[in-house]
Structure formats: structure tokens, C-alpha cells
Design an enzyme around this catalytic site. Structure first.
Site, PDB file in Angstrom:
ATOM      1  N   CYS A   1      -2.392  -4.425  -9.891  1.00 49.39           N
ATOM      2  CA  CYS A   1      -1.465  -4.738 -10.943  1.00 49.39           C
ATOM      3  C   CYS A   1      -2.825  -4.808 -12.237  1.00 49.39           C
ATOM      4  O   CYS A   1      -1.930  -4.141 -13.429  1.00 49.39           O
ATOM      5  CB  CYS A   1      -0.738  -5.762 -10.850  1.00 49.39           C
ATOM      6  SG  CYS A   1       0.679  -5.395  -9.881  1.00 49.39           S
TER       7      CYS A   1
ATOM      8  N   CYS B   1      -2.378  -1.441 -13.329  1.00 53.01           N
ATOM      9  CA  CYS B   1      -1.471  -0.268 -13.213  1.00 53.01           C
ATOM     10  C   CYS B   1      -0.528  -0.685 -15.079  1.00 53.01           C
ATOM     11  O   CYS B   1      -0.510  -1.562 -15.217  1.00 53.01           O
ATOM     12  CB  CYS B   1      -0.408  -1.344 -12.530  1.00 53.01           C
ATOM     13  SG  CYS B   1       1.848  -0.040 -12.937  1.00 53.01           S
TER      14      CYS B   1
ATOM     15  N   CYS C   1      -0.764   0.549  -6.366  1.00 53.70           N
ATOM     16  CA  CYS C   1       0.761  -0.333  -5.907  1.00 53.70           C
ATOM     17  C   CYS C   1       0.529  -0.320  -4.261  1.00 53.70           C
ATOM     18  O   CYS C   1       1.092   0.195  -3.377  1.00 53.70           O
ATOM     19  CB  CYS C   1       1.450   0.407  -6.446  1.00 53.70           C
ATOM     20  SG  CYS C   1       3.330  -0.775  -6.113  1.00 53.70           S
TER      21      CYS C   1
ATOM     22  N   CYS D   1       7.282  -4.115 -14.697  1.00 54.54           N
ATOM     23  CA  CYS D   1       7.325  -4.023 -13.655  1.00 54.54           C
ATOM     24  C   CYS D   1       7.701  -5.754 -13.573  1.00 54.54           C
ATOM     25  O   CYS D   1       7.125  -6.655 -13.303  1.00 54.54           O
ATOM     26  CB  CYS D   1       6.694  -3.823 -12.267  1.00 54.54           C
ATOM     27  SG  CYS D   1       6.412  -3.874 -10.710  1.00 54.54           S
TER      28      CYS D   1
ATOM     29  N   LYS E   1      13.210  11.260   6.359  1.00 54.92           N
ATOM     30  CA  LYS E   1      11.969  11.325   5.536  1.00 54.92           C
ATOM     31  C   LYS E   1      11.182  12.865   5.862  1.00 54.92           C
ATOM     32  O   LYS E   1      11.009  13.479   5.805  1.00 54.92           O
ATOM     33  CB  LYS E   1      10.879  10.326   5.581  1.00 54.92           C
ATOM     34  CG  LYS E   1       9.647  10.395   4.684  1.00 54.92           C
ATOM     35  CD  LYS E   1       8.725   9.692   5.852  1.00 54.92           C
ATOM     36  CE  LYS E   1       7.186  10.176   6.267  1.00 54.92           C
ATOM     37  NZ  LYS E   1       6.785   9.990   6.763  1.00 54.92           N
TER      38      LYS E   1
END
Length: 312
Positions: free
Chosen positions: A297, A300, A290, A306, A220
Site C-alpha cells: 500500500c 500505491c 495489490c 482505497c 473468465k
């Protein structure tokens, strides 16, 4: 002068004698020649069969394998099915558009304190690249606010390869504390800085392979360093946020168990022109909505799309 009766008997005796001279079971005249002819014909046939085999082998060697979509009646040894289109998750484009909308304010911690904001823009390019790499090494298992604080303390003393190598371990530890695993990071920063001085003239490597070979540098960090320091998109930088969100959205064909496994899964289908933005986009989304525990949620835009939200 012989009598007629005597002449007839003599002829009969000669015929019997010639017949017996051929022996019992003898065939008709000329039968030996015919047998020889048949035998020669059989040999000729065998030779003909032998000469046929090379032709068959030659035809077999010239057979072509063609890839095409065959019907059920045409499927055979010489056919290969066309490669199926690559997998991609359902609704991913709408999910991505919704995340862009939710992230349009650019007000998450990563937007002000990420690796692209931690270097000093006033220093030479080579030093800037070193500071980018150092901030990424410090950021592992550490919140952006803590990483940014450590970078400011280091920069106040002049953050270069030479200055780090001249700083003793105790002082370096105090400067970077409380980043996660700070003791290990002191060791890695010293080792990496020595390698950069000896082999790269104080600069950082220009490839992912060389970057991940440095102590304390993972995939990463390497991909982010390539993007921020060198302006090159070498792959998707996947941290815990990207790993978590990709699995929640169903962006991996199967559940992945590590960030590196998630990176490989995403790069199989995600268009390359969005690779650069994915890390910052999803990290900020993970910091604000998230969340690792108790995700928001209800706030969102992807709640109906999802899989993880539908399962709650």
C-alpha cells in the site's frame, strides 16, 4: 212538498255515507295517482343510476399511468417515480487513472506471459485460436510462468487438435505438469479437443455460451477467449486478482464472494469501453502491488482513495 228541515238532514246523510264509503284511513282524492307517479319516478331514478355505471367503468379503463417526478402533494396511485441513476463507486475514475499510471511500464508477468502471448503466431488462425483456449485452460490456479512453460513444451511437439488427441494421457500429463490440477486438466483437454474436432472442425466456438459448455472452460476463460481469439468484447474477465482488487477498492456495491459475482457487479456500472483492458490492468496490478497477502500500500497511488488501505 218536503220541509226545509228534511232536506238538510237528507243532504247530511249523503255526505256522511260517501265519506264512509272510502273506508277508514283513506287519503284525499287523487292520492293513488300521486303514489303511482312517485313510484314511476323512483323507477326512473333507479334506471338513471344503472345507466351511470358503464360511464364510470369506461373512464377508469382510460386512465393513464405517467412516469414523472411528483412533489409530495402529487404522489398518488397513477404516478411512477423516475428511475434513479445507476450506482457507481466514489473516486473510481481517479483510482483507474492511478492504476494505469502504475501499470504504464507493462512489466508484470501477465504482460509477457498472458494468454495473448502464449500462442504461436506462425500457425494458421484456427490453430492459433485453439492454442489460446488451451493456454487459458492451463492457466486456472496456475502462475503465468508455469502456464507459459507448459505451452512451450506442447508447441514443441506441434500443438493442434489432432496432435493432442493422438497423445496418450500419461505423456500429456508430463508435458503440462506442474500446472495446477494437472490430472483433471489432462481429462478436460482431451474431452474438449474431441468436441472441437467433431462439432467445430477443429476450431473453437464463437460465443460465450458454447465456450462455457466445453469441459474445463469457465466464464473468465470464455470472455478472454472471445477477446483474444475472436477480438470480441463479450464481458469482463474476472479472475482472483480482479475479484480481490475490485472488492478492496469498493468497486462493488456490496462485498462479492466469487469472481463471477464480481463480474456481474462490475458490468452493472463500469463503462463498456474499458471492459477490454480491465483484466490485464488489474491482474498486473495484483501481481506487483495489490498482492493477496501483505499488499504494498505504501507504493500505491491509491492509498488515500482505497477503503481497504484506510482500514489497515
Amino acid at each position: 212538498m218536503c220541509s226545509p228541515q228534511f232536506s238538510m238532514n237528507y243532504v247530511s246523510m249523503r255526505m256522511v255515507t260517501r265519506s264512509q264509503s272510502r273506508g277508514p284511513g283513506a287519503g284525499p282524492p287523487g292520492s293513488g295517482e300521486e303514489a303511482a307517479t312517485i313510484q314511476r319516478g323512483g323507477e326512473a331514478s333507479a334506471e338513471g343510476r344503472k345507466s351511470y355505471h358503464p360511464v364510470k367503468r369506461q373512464r377508469k379503463a382510460q386512465r393513464l399511468n405517467v412516469a414523472y417526478e411528483a412533489s409530495d402533494g402529487e404522489k398518488g396511485e397513477g404516478t411512477k417515480p423516475l428511475k434513479a441513476p445507476s450506482w457507481e463507486p466514489q473516486d473510481w475514475q481517479q483510482q483507474l487513472a492511478n492504476i494505469r499510471t502504475m501499470r504504464s511500464g507493462k512489466d508484470a508477468p501477465v504482460d509477457q506471459l498472458g494468454a495473448e502471448h502464449c500462442y504461436d503466431p506462425r500457425v494458421p488462425p484456427k490453430v492459433r485460436r485453439y492454442q489460446v483456449l488451451l493456454s487459458l485452460m492451463l492457466s486456472s490456479q496456475t502462475k503465468d510462468q508455469v502456464t507459459a512453460g507448459a505451452m512451450k513444451r506442447l508447441q514443441a511437439r506441434g500443438l493442434t487438435v489432432d496432435s493432442i488427441l493422438q497423445t496418450d494421457d500419461i505423456t500429456l500429463g508430463r508435458l503440462i505438469y506442474p500446472v495446477g490440477f494437472w490430472r483433471n486438466k489432462v481429462k478436460y483437454i482431451k474431452q474438449t479437443s474431441a468436441i472441437l474436432q467433431q462439432h467445430y472442425d477443429g476450431d473453437i466456438p464463437t460465443s460465450v455460451a458454447e465456450l462455457v459448455a466445453l469441459p474445463g472452460v469457465g466464464p473468465k476463460m470464455a470472455h478472454l477467449a472471445m477477446a483474444v481469439a475472436w477480438g470480441t468484447v463479450s464481458g469482463i474477465a474476472v479472475d482472483t486478482h480482479v475479484h480481490r482488487i475490485a472488492n478492496r477498492l469498493g468497486w462493488t456495491k456490496k462485498t462479492t464472494k466469487s469472481p463471477e459475482e464480481t463480474r456481474a457487479a462490475l458490468e452493472e456500472w463500469l463503462p463498456r469501453d474499458v471492459w477490454r483492458e480491465i483484466n490485464g490492468l488489474l491482474v498486473g496490478f495484483g501481481q506487483q502491488i495489490c498482492l493477496p497477502i501483505r499488499p504494498r500500500c505504501q507504493a500505491c497511488l491509491n492509498q488515500a482513495l482505497c477503503p481497504a488501505a484506510r482500514g489497515l
